[in-house]
Design an enzyme around this catalytic site. Sequence first.
Site, short mmCIF file in Angstrom:
data_model
loop_
_atom_site.label_atom_id
_atom_site.label_comp_id
_atom_site.label_asym_id
_atom_site.label_seq_id
_atom_site.Cartn_x
_atom_site.Cartn_y
_atom_site.Cartn_z
N LYS A 27 0.84 -1.21 0.00
CA LYS A 27 0.00 0.00 0.00
C LYS A 27 0.87 1.25 0.00
O LYS A 27 0.62 2.18 -0.76
CB LYS A 27 -0.89 -0.01 1.26
CG LYS A 27 -1.43 1.35 1.66
CD LYS A 27 -2.10 1.27 3.00
CE LYS A 27 -2.38 2.63 3.60
NZ LYS A 27 -1.19 3.37 4.05
N ASN A 28 1.89 1.27 0.86
CA ASN A 28 2.67 2.50 1.00
C ASN A 28 3.61 2.74 -0.17
O ASN A 28 4.28 3.76 -0.22
CB ASN A 28 3.46 2.47 2.32
CG ASN A 28 2.55 2.75 3.50
OD1 ASN A 28 1.38 3.08 3.33
ND2 ASN A 28 3.09 2.62 4.71
N ARG A 97 -3.86 10.17 3.56
CA ARG A 97 -2.67 10.99 3.68
C ARG A 97 -1.79 10.99 2.42
O ARG A 97 -1.21 12.00 2.05
CB ARG A 97 -1.88 10.44 4.88
CG ARG A 97 -0.45 10.86 4.97
CD ARG A 97 -0.30 12.08 5.81
NE ARG A 97 1.10 12.44 5.95
CZ ARG A 97 1.50 13.57 6.48
NH1 ARG A 97 0.63 14.43 6.94
NH2 ARG A 97 2.77 13.85 6.58
N ASP A 121 -4.80 8.59 8.80
CA ASP A 121 -4.94 7.92 10.10
C ASP A 121 -4.93 8.88 11.28
O ASP A 121 -4.34 9.95 11.21
CB ASP A 121 -3.76 6.96 10.29
CG ASP A 121 -3.96 5.70 9.48
OD1 ASP A 121 -5.11 5.34 9.24
OD2 ASP A 121 -2.94 5.09 9.12
N ASP A 309 4.76 1.04 11.97
CA ASP A 309 3.48 0.43 11.55
C ASP A 309 3.29 -0.97 12.13
O ASP A 309 2.18 -1.51 12.06
CB ASP A 309 3.41 0.37 10.01
CG ASP A 309 3.14 1.75 9.40
OD1 ASP A 309 2.82 2.68 10.16
OD2 ASP A 309 3.26 1.88 8.17
C1 UD1 Z 1 4.55 6.92 5.89
C2 UD1 Z 1 3.60 5.74 5.85
C3 UD1 Z 1 3.18 5.34 7.25
C4 UD1 Z 1 4.41 5.09 8.11
C5 UD1 Z 1 5.36 6.30 8.06
C6 UD1 Z 1 6.66 6.07 8.81
C7 UD1 Z 1 2.44 6.08 3.76
C8 UD1 Z 1 1.17 6.39 3.07
N1 UD1 Z 1 2.42 6.12 5.08
O1 UD1 Z 1 3.82 8.02 6.43
O2 UD1 Z 1 2.40 4.14 7.16
O3 UD1 Z 1 3.99 4.89 9.44
O4 UD1 Z 1 5.68 6.60 6.69
O5 UD1 Z 1 7.27 4.91 8.37
O6 UD1 Z 1 3.45 5.76 3.14
N2 UD1 Z 1 6.92 14.96 9.74
C9 UD1 Z 1 7.14 16.29 9.99
N3 UD1 Z 1 7.22 17.16 8.92
C10 UD1 Z 1 7.07 16.74 7.62
C11 UD1 Z 1 6.87 15.35 7.39
C12 UD1 Z 1 6.79 14.49 8.46
O7 UD1 Z 1 7.26 16.71 11.14
O8 UD1 Z 1 7.18 17.56 6.70
C13 UD1 Z 1 6.83 14.03 10.89
C14 UD1 Z 1 5.46 13.37 11.01
O9 UD1 Z 1 4.56 14.18 11.72
C15 UD1 Z 1 5.81 12.11 11.74
C16 UD1 Z 1 7.20 11.75 11.23
O10 UD1 Z 1 7.72 12.94 10.67
O11 UD1 Z 1 5.89 12.31 13.13
C17 UD1 Z 1 7.21 10.66 10.18
O12 UD1 Z 1 6.44 11.04 9.08
P1 UD1 Z 1 6.70 10.47 7.60
O13 UD1 Z 1 7.93 9.63 7.61
O14 UD1 Z 1 6.62 11.62 6.66
O15 UD1 Z 1 5.46 9.50 7.42
P2 UD1 Z 1 4.37 9.51 6.28
O16 UD1 Z 1 5.02 9.66 4.94
O17 UD1 Z 1 3.27 10.42 6.64
#
Ligand code: UD1
Length: 427
Positions: A27-28, A97, A121, A309
């Site tokens: 999915k991701n 997201r 989520d 996850d």
């Molecule tokens: C993706 C996955 C999710 C997984 C996560 C970490 C998808 C659709 N989802 O989520 O299942 O749990 O990676 O492996 O692929 N953050 C910031 N600023 C930003 C971006 C992120 O502060 O600009 C923070 C987020 O709030 C969070 C952390 O960084 O606390 C990790 O986020 P990120 O790695 O970006 O996860 P996602 O891409 O949202």
Amino acid sequence: MQVFRVHGGAVQEAVRLSGEVRVPGAKNSVLKLMAAALLAEGTTVLRDVPQIADVGVMGDLLRRLGCEATLTDGQVAIVTPPRPDTHAPYELVRRFRASINVLGPLVARCGEARVALPGGDNIGVRALDMHIAGLERMGAVVSTEHGYLVATASALQGASIWLDFPSVGATENLLMAAVLAKGTTVIENAAREPEIVDLCALLIAMGAHIGGAGSSELVIDGVDVLRAVEHTVVPDRIVAGTWAIGAVLTQGDVLVRNGVPDHLEIALDKLATAGAHVEGTDGGFRVSMEHRPRAVDVVTLPYPGFPTDLQPMVLALAAVSDGVAMVTENVFEARFVFARELARLGAGVRTDGHHAVIRGRPRLSGAPVRSSDIRAGAALVLAGLVADGVTDVSEIHHIDRGYVGFERDLIALGARVERIELPDDLA
Ligand code: UD1
């Protein structure tokens, strides 16, 4: 409302998860690969696509952007027009997201994007500051207007970008912007997840110049144009890990076909420490457990660390393990809301900030519980398997976002799980 009704007794009645299960594409990964189709005119074909709700919604979003998107039999074909529309509306984006991943490709290809701030989520505030700062470094002007991110750039320029944290989403968005930027972009402290490597593989096949895939430094030399190609999605390591933990939790024996053990190294090592037997097989891996698991401590970290996850499943495992385990969550601050539901099943769990301490008990006790996100939902179903009596897991639309035919696979492995309709006030 639909719930999963889980009949417990997996340990005492020796109904253990056992048999074979196949893991589909991730999915991701697939959601980002679908967004990447915006980068090239023509037909992009993705294979081994999981038939989950989010794929359908991403298809709707791409259609809204002027593409054709056809989903058939584990395959999606996306026909991208010469100039896609650039407005990604709230009614589609709020549903997941990963929709934010159309931002980079649209700015790179069309010079503008108007993307609603996403939903997804309930696992904490998920900021976009690194996505925005990276695009700004590449020369885009980004603002927030009425719940929309609006980005414009006459031509993106290659830039040096240092991420404060190896964000998966920011790495992907900036990578997809950089492949069509003028000059060289270097992304330092980039995320290294297998799904990023999969995205790089698709982009390279499309004609992009990317060095360092899978390392924390990505070097991208922009090209003028990319071509549409065919690609098979990387197997879903989180689904594979869910089955691996399910096997250990229920003291079962599961062959995870299409699972890639190298993508789950730390998680499988933890299961081995808990007492499981783990072996690689031709095209997958097998996990078996013959006794009550030993408690193991887990710390979640960006890849190659233990995946956040799989943290809810590991809490469920600790809840029936022998001993006390400490689980530390370093990625999503609010993920421990799940611990409250696990406690409703009789788990000895306490949380403090980003730590949870779990005193294992021989069994849990069936109760109505609620999924707060995809992974929490799957973990509650697994916990229900080792609880006395019946566990009704509600809000299963979350589970359907990440697992294809979850109850079908569980039943094939010997579990007693039904999807039933309950009146809203009972669910
Ligand atoms: C993706 C996955 C999710 C997984 C996560 C970490 C998808 C659709 N989802 O989520 O299942 O749990 O990676 O492996 O692929 N953050 C910031 N600023 C930003 C971006 C992120 O502060 O600009 C923070 C987020 O709030 C969070 C952390 O960084 O606390 C990790 O986020 P990120 O790695 O970006 O996860 P996602 O891409 O949202």
